[in-house]
Design a protein around this motif. Sequence first.
Motif: not given
Length: 702
Positions: A428-433, A440-441, A447-454, A679-680
């Motif tokens: 679960l900690s590998q996901h941004r939600n 993760a806490d 925290y994992a952000m998993q940011h992809h611009t596409g 907020a995170v």
Amino acid sequence: MQDALLLSLRKPSSTTTFRCNPASHNNPGMFSASTRELKRKTRLSPRAALRLVAVLSAALLFTGIGLTPVSAEESNVVDTRLEQQRRLYVEVRDSLARGSTRLYQRHRDTLVDYPLFPYLEYAALTHRLTLDKRDAVADFLERNEASWLGHRLRTQWLELLYRKREWRQYVDYYRPRLNSVELACHFHFAQYQTGEKQPALEGGLALWTVGKSQPKACDPLFHLLISEQQISNEIAWQRYTLAVQNHKFSLARYIEKFFTNEHYQREAKHYAAVDRNPERVGEYDLLDPALPQTALIIGHGIRHLARSDATQALKHWSRYLQSHQIGDTTKREVLTALVKGLNQQGYDAVAFAYLRDNYAFADIQLLEWQLRFFISQRDWQAIASWYPTLAENVQQQAKWRYWYARALLLHSGNLQDIERAKTLLLELSQHRNYYGFLAADWLGKPYAMQHHTGDVSDAEISALAQQPAMQRVRELLYHQKTYQARREWYHTGRDFYARQWQIAAHLAAQWQWHQQAILSMIRADTWDNIDIRFPLAFQAEFAPFAEQRHLPLPLILAIARQESAFAADARSHAGARGLMQLMPATAKSVADKHKVTLNGVEELYQPQTNINLGTLYYRDLLDQYEGNRFLASAAYNAGPHRVKRWRKQSDSTLTFDAWIEVIPFNETRQYVQNVMAFAVIYGHHLELTQALHTSNERSTLY
């Protein structure tokens, strides 16, 4: 992470500020600031400053119609002509609004290639709209069939044709996609007048047989149904049962006059009696098992009785299941009512046993309600033992994987169970939600952000920007006609597929039209571009108030993101207004308390005023709840009185995550989870430490 953003948006007043419209290239100094200057003026982090420079640079690409490269000299010519057309457009538009077409006729040729010329055409055409303009209307509709203006003119033209009794033309011009009950009723009435009686009457019956009152525009059509004796006892009974189920009793009494059969008259009285007094559902001979809709009446009565006496309701329901044919939908609805009623009335074991025995009829909402009931009772053993038996689609949801792991840790001392729980939390900690951040806490991981611009290309964005509808949107934003721009945007996107919505999100982001960029990403089912989904909008306005009130900037941005998606002109169905969605009464109370001048509710659409009062209100709530953001955020959404009631119900027995999970209102539960998670993400954007929860929030029992 799904976004819950159900907003009803109003046309902004002349004082409403639309931030950073795409035409701001006409201010030559707007994009000239260096990264250092941007940081100094807006207090951006280095990463955020670079991101903003990139966005502003991209916006420069849209100074003309599209992205076609031009020389400096050609660009100046284009800009000069565009500016001339914009100024002239305003003059002609205002002249038409005053009822004069003189300027329109004089400057028509100059403005014919300006993107908003159709708006001038429309204004001229609808000024004293008469049947003599039928050729001009037909021409306009042919050229603008897919546009919002085409939709609007077609509606007005149909209304005129109906008033003038031009039945054949009405039938020819009507389109089902107009999606209007009034126009549909007029259409079937016109059909009848042209001799197409059978389809007209069939369409009229479909509009009549609903569980609510229809608009007065439908009365002539419904009178035709009555005069043609189309409303049989069976059809009237269908509408009667729908009306009673919707508690539309005035409508139900009106429908009773259509019952000519004594049997239906008697059954209608029985149905009303069961609704008024659910205990009468126990009079088994009261309702005829052979009558259509009887099962619905029984289900209606059982559901109502279950709220006050679930054990009696269960007894009667078991009897009816043996004597009547009951549909699956009714079984599912009754199961939900019985399980909830039994649980709430202290028969937990009976409720759970009945749910397990009738699992096939349980919908996901009931299963989730039962799981939350276990959480509220801190019955970790029940969760740990029941979770593995649930359907795969329930087990795979992040929230229930999280709570299964928590239940194992709280209930079992078995090393194998503990390792299984840790494995789940690690995944679960590998996901941004929200649940990923919680996991993760617990594990002490970042925290994992998993940011992809596409992979959206400039060419795709350019192609969309050059579409006439998008050119109109761009110019409407320039003229601060946000309501009309939004209409154009929605109308154009009705047939978009996911990829087109993703491109549209990038275009809106480059225009800094944040709300539409966010909503377009949702429609595209694309979640990982956190720069577009969580923009640093209005940061220069939020930052001073956040600092002054000792509020974390990421938290305040998260609230605005959740409340309005940064639409300054947002208005909810309940009447909340502006960026931070303040109710007028709340805003006035806060303004009076803190001696802030508020000259009417329209000022709530001004970002400065809205942020000022919104941050004051949130600060008040934080003080009331001793700095607890979970309680303050729940109160901001649902009101302090409800938070007080929910805390009384839990009686300081629940951990922070359990209390949030069992908030009775789905909207408020999702709201608190979203605000904390958002907020995170904003903390990540601003390179500020923003934990999902503080040590005090974590240690408090709720």
